[in-house]
Design an enzyme around this catalytic site. Sequence first.
Site, mmCIF file in Angstrom:
data_model
loop_
_atom_site.group_PDB
_atom_site.id
_atom_site.type_symbol
_atom_site.label_atom_id
_atom_site.label_comp_id
_atom_site.label_asym_id
_atom_site.label_seq_id
_atom_site.Cartn_x
_atom_site.Cartn_y
_atom_site.Cartn_z
ATOM 1 N N GLY A 1 63.804 4.704 64.918
ATOM 2 C CA GLY A 1 64.718 3.708 65.443
ATOM 3 C C GLY A 1 64.093 2.479 66.067
ATOM 4 C CG ASP B 1 62.013 7.754 57.095
ATOM 5 O OD1 ASP B 1 62.504 8.905 57.059
ATOM 6 O OD2 ASP B 1 62.241 6.944 58.002
ATOM 7 C CG ASN C 1 60.321 -4.595 65.769
ATOM 8 O OD1 ASN C 1 59.951 -5.735 65.488
ATOM 9 N ND2 ASN C 1 60.119 -3.568 64.954
ATOM 10 C CB CYS D 1 75.137 -11.161 80.201
ATOM 11 S SG CYS D 1 74.180 -9.967 79.222
ATOM 12 C CB CYS E 1 70.794 -10.320 78.705
ATOM 13 S SG CYS E 1 71.999 -10.092 77.376
#
Length: 347
Positions: free
Chosen positions: A28, A57, A267, A279, A282
Amino acid sequence: MDFELEPTLESIVQQDTLKWIFVGGKGGVGKTTTSSSIAVQLALNHPNDQFLLISTDPAHNLSDAFCQKFGKDARKVDGLSNLSCMEIDPEAAMSDLQQQAQQYNNDPNDPLKSMMNDMTGSIPGIDEALSFMEVLKHIKSQKVDENDDKDKISYRTIIFDTAPTGHTLRFLQLPSTLQKLLSKFQALSGKFGPMMSMLGGGNQQEMFDKLNEVQKNVTEVNEQFTNPDLTTFVCVCISEFLSLYETERMIQELMSYNMDVNSIVVNQLLFADDDEKPCKRCVSRWKMQKKYLDQMAELYEDYHLVKMPLLGTEIRGVENLKKFSKFLLTPYDPKVNGDLVTSLEEK
């Protein structure tokens, strides 16, 4: 260190000698997007060379990333004539192996056959083993010299989009694991081969001959995997504790295999400092990300640490990958590249 390595993968893309690039990390964290982006940049920067991107994978996300269906045979990417992709299916490979085994001896009571089945079943990560053999078979069928047909392909570099961390590391152990297994088979051949031939097992020698050929290929690839001029590993993570912990564990294990690893792609970064109206969530999350980024900068000062932005949508399709992958070579700057990110999110 006296100098800071550039925060890009430029050195990997421009390195002339690389034959194998592994891309791996925790589940993920964006491995497929990263491996696809690396493959796209290689293809764009070296238009006269051919490249192959392979998914090992079981989840197989390459088809989703490129919006194009791929399978066990290499297929050209639409819009990039010098990049091909393939997705290896371990279950199908296992079925093929079982069918092939029947041709050597149909006697279920054959002790040698039973022993070989037991040994094969005991390989750690048998699905990765079969994936590895599928890769070897495909690469060998594609390798060409001056006397081969012109329609065959010789790949400059092969990129692996690997399974989550644990599977990746088992996959990288396979050359040595298979060598040990094949050595045992060869020992059995010396002890039982003449006896099995007398009892009617004439095909046993053919089987062992094939195993010897496999061992030769495995040994060659193993030597390449531990040669930093030919092979490198790109770690992919996000700026969170568990991902950082997993990355460090993976790097330590890769080093124990003598594999080259000097690049980390981080990432899903928010860069909230440069947002006009961030916000509270964030800002809070960016503070957390920044804390772990600072730790990475200190821990991996002798690595290429590449920072990739979080987008509000998935990166899918060749054209979007071309745009997004630029940030692997030119560091992302929210003030300069904000419009490009916005355009990707609007598609």
